[in-house]
Design an enzyme around this catalytic site. Structure first.
Site, mmCIF file in Angstrom:
data_model
loop_
_atom_site.group_PDB
_atom_site.id
_atom_site.type_symbol
_atom_site.label_atom_id
_atom_site.label_comp_id
_atom_site.label_asym_id
_atom_site.label_seq_id
_atom_site.Cartn_x
_atom_site.Cartn_y
_atom_site.Cartn_z
ATOM 1 N N GLN A 1 8.730 -122.873 29.005
ATOM 2 C CA GLN A 1 8.960 -121.453 28.762
ATOM 3 C C GLN A 1 10.104 -121.273 27.773
ATOM 4 O OE1 GLN A 1 9.129 -119.058 32.270
ATOM 5 N NE2 GLN A 1 9.362 -117.195 31.109
ATOM 6 N N PHE A 2 9.757 -121.157 26.491
ATOM 7 C CA PHE A 2 10.761 -121.028 25.444
ATOM 8 C C PHE A 2 11.570 -119.744 25.589
ATOM 9 C CE2 PHE A 2 7.288 -118.659 23.589
ATOM 10 C CZ PHE A 2 7.913 -117.648 22.858
ATOM 11 N N THR A 3 11.052 -118.763 26.300
ATOM 12 C CA THR A 3 11.748 -117.484 26.432
ATOM 13 C C THR A 3 13.010 -117.579 27.290
ATOM 14 O OG1 THR A 3 10.356 -116.800 28.295
ATOM 15 C CG2 THR A 3 9.642 -116.143 26.076
#
Length: 150
Positions: A78-80
């Site tokens: 999850q790059f967020t």
């Protein structure tokens, strides 16, 4: 590396309507990677997660680790988790790792977690549009940052 760890009764991840990873009682781990991450971060985090005492004992106290209860693991990239919201209303993701680097680090994290726990770690699909379903147990949700080892 940044993690959001959720104690779950069950969790699953779908891609294009197909379940590609699912677990029963265990830990759902959202994994964010930045370019400054290293194998040392992986070693520290996988050790910390497997020994984190967030499961209840017979007295309803959080005294048992994932290893103690034979927990299952689901890791979703999850790059967020590296979103910056300082300016304006649209998050910036410039701190998120380069996709090629992050994909390798994610795979290394999953492999190390499997090795540390002796269990196959379920995963999502790196870079895919995923739908995650879970039943959070407690709820227990913990954020861990390998660069801020509190």
């Amino acid at each position: 590396m940044r993690l959001t760890v959720q104690r779950v009764l069950e969790a699953s991840v779908k891609v294009e309507g197909e379940i590609i990873g699912e677990i029963k009682r265990g830990l759902l781990i959202f994994l964010g990677i930045e370019d400054a991450d290293s194998p040392e971060d992986i070693d520290w985090l996988t050790s910390k997660i497997s020994k984190l005492r967030i499961f209840s004992d017979d007295n309803a106290a959080m005294n048992r680790s994932a290893l103690d209860i034979d927990a299952e693991f689901l890791v979703v990239s999850q790059f967020t988790l590296f979103a910056t919201t300082k300016k304006g209303n649209r998050p910036s993701f410039t701190r998120s790792g380069n996709p090629e680097f992050a994909q390798k680090m994610c795979a290394d994290f999953v492999n190390k977690l499997s090795k540390n726990t002796g269990k196959v770690t379920q995963t999502g699909r790196f870079g895919a549009d995923m739908q995650v379903a879970l039943i959070n147990d407690g709820p227990v949700t913990i954020n861990i940052d390998s660069k801020n080892r509190e």
